[in-house]
Scaffold this motif. Structure first.
Motif, PDB file in Angstrom:
ATOM      1  N   PRO A  48       0.812  -1.227   0.000  1.00  0.00           N
ATOM      2  CA  PRO A  48       0.000   0.000   0.000  1.00  0.00           C
ATOM      3  C   PRO A  48       0.845   1.277   0.000  1.00  0.00           C
ATOM      4  CG  PRO A  48      -0.838  -1.572   1.603  1.00  0.00           C
ATOM      5  CD  PRO A  48       0.471  -2.118   1.126  1.00  0.00           C
ATOM      6  N   LYS A  49       0.292   2.339  -0.570  1.00  0.00           N
ATOM      7  CA  LYS A  49       1.026   3.587  -0.750  1.00  0.00           C
ATOM      8  C   LYS A  49       1.388   4.281   0.563  1.00  0.00           C
ATOM      9  CE  LYS A  49      -0.792   4.577  -5.361  1.00  0.00           C
ATOM     10  NZ  LYS A  49      -1.566   5.541  -6.207  1.00  0.00           N
ATOM     11  N   ASN A  50       0.656   3.997   1.630  1.00  0.00           N
ATOM     12  CA  ASN A  50       0.924   4.694   2.897  1.00  0.00           C
ATOM     13  C   ASN A  50       2.030   4.036   3.725  1.00  0.00           C
ATOM     14  OD1 ASN A  50      -0.643   2.441   3.444  1.00  0.00           O
ATOM     15  ND2 ASN A  50      -1.740   3.399   5.148  1.00  0.00           N
ATOM     16  N   VAL A  51       2.584   2.934   3.251  1.00  0.00           N
ATOM     17  CA  VAL A  51       3.668   2.241   3.972  1.00  0.00           C
ATOM     18  C   VAL A  51       4.987   2.995   3.750  1.00  0.00           C
ATOM     19  CG1 VAL A  51       5.052   0.127   4.090  1.00  0.00           C
ATOM     20  CG2 VAL A  51       2.571  -0.017   3.883  1.00  0.00           C
ATOM     21  N   THR A  52       5.725   3.229   4.851  1.00  0.00           N
ATOM     22  CA  THR A  52       7.018   3.926   4.757  1.00  0.00           C
ATOM     23  C   THR A  52       8.198   3.035   5.142  1.00  0.00           C
ATOM     24  OG1 THR A  52       6.792   4.772   7.023  1.00  0.00           O
ATOM     25  CG2 THR A  52       5.961   6.171   5.230  1.00  0.00           C
TER      26      THR A  52
ATOM     27  N   GLY B  10       6.724   5.997  -1.233  1.00  0.00           N
ATOM     28  CA  GLY B  10       6.824   6.541   0.119  1.00  0.00           C
ATOM     29  C   GLY B  10       7.733   5.757   1.063  1.00  0.00           C
TER      30      GLY B  10
ATOM     31  N   PRO C  21       5.985   1.022  -2.903  1.00  0.00           N
ATOM     32  CA  PRO C  21       5.543   2.394  -3.177  1.00  0.00           C
ATOM     33  C   PRO C  21       6.650   3.428  -2.955  1.00  0.00           C
ATOM     34  CG  PRO C  21       4.708   1.662  -1.066  1.00  0.00           C
ATOM     35  CD  PRO C  21       5.371   0.469  -1.687  1.00  0.00           C
TER      36      PRO C  21
END
Length: 202
Positions: free
Chosen positions: A18-22, A43, A41
């Motif tokens: 997912p895109k919100n994973v850092t 990010g 992703p």
């Protein structure tokens, strides 16, 4: 993503993070032996220790430009991995990061890298060449041990030390020039480099 979140999921073949994973934590996908594709992703800034260790089916991976840290043994034993590009913001290649990636042929180290850990590329038997960034001053122990396909390596002029077994078993290496800045060459540094015909030590 937590430590060992998907570790040993041997039937896992594809992952889209997912895109919100850092952060990809330690061992997140360790020993997912049939994992062939993973989308990381933009990010993501950190890849943990052993994150993809033993992902033997992984042939390629795109590391986003935002990544600044790649952990110890992160891609160790990714035996199908053929090439990889390290993002420009990474300054250190940790120990065993790409160890035993036996199909790795191409890797680009950014100019900002200042250290390469021990055994970082050991056992990368199909790696034919690599350019070590100018700011690296120490060639750590075992860093290229067993890289049988390595034909050429250029050591930066600022290198001061070559560690034990650093190039041992590099049977394809035919010549090497040791920079004048080197003050120490460790035990067995070039052990079993049977193709070596020329070595220049200023």
């Amino acid at each position: 993503m937590g430590e060992m979140a998907f570790g040993y999921c041997s039937s896992l073949r594809e992952v889209i993070i997912p895109k919100n994973v850092t952060t990809i934590a330690d061992g997140t996908f360790s020993d997912c032996s049939n994992l062939k594709k993973i989308v990381i992703p933009n990010g993501v800034t950190s890849i943990g220790n052993h994150a993809f260790n033993l992902c033997k089916g992984l042939q390629e991976i795109n590391i986003p430009e935002g990544v600044t840290s790649i952990g110890y043994g992160a891609f160790r034993y990714c035996t199908s991995l053929r090439e990889i590009t390290i993002p420009a913001r990474v300054t250190s290649i940790n120990a065993y990061t790409f160890s035993s990636c036996s199909n790795l042929r191409n890797i680009n180290l950014p100019n900002g890298v200042t250290s390469v850990g021990n055994a970082a590329f050991s056992g990368c038997s199909r790696l034919t060449e690599i350019a070590i960034p100018a700011d690296v001053t120490i060639i750590e122990s075992d860093v290229f041990a067993g890289c049988k396909g390595l034909k050429e390596i250029i050591l930066p002029t600022g290198v001061t030390s070559i560690g034990i077994r650093a190039f041992s078993g590099c049977t394809g290496l035919t010549s090497i020039t040791i920079p004048g800045s080197v003050t120490c060459i460790g035990e067995n540094a070039f052990l079993n480099c049977t193709g070596l015909t020329s070595i220049t030590i200023p």
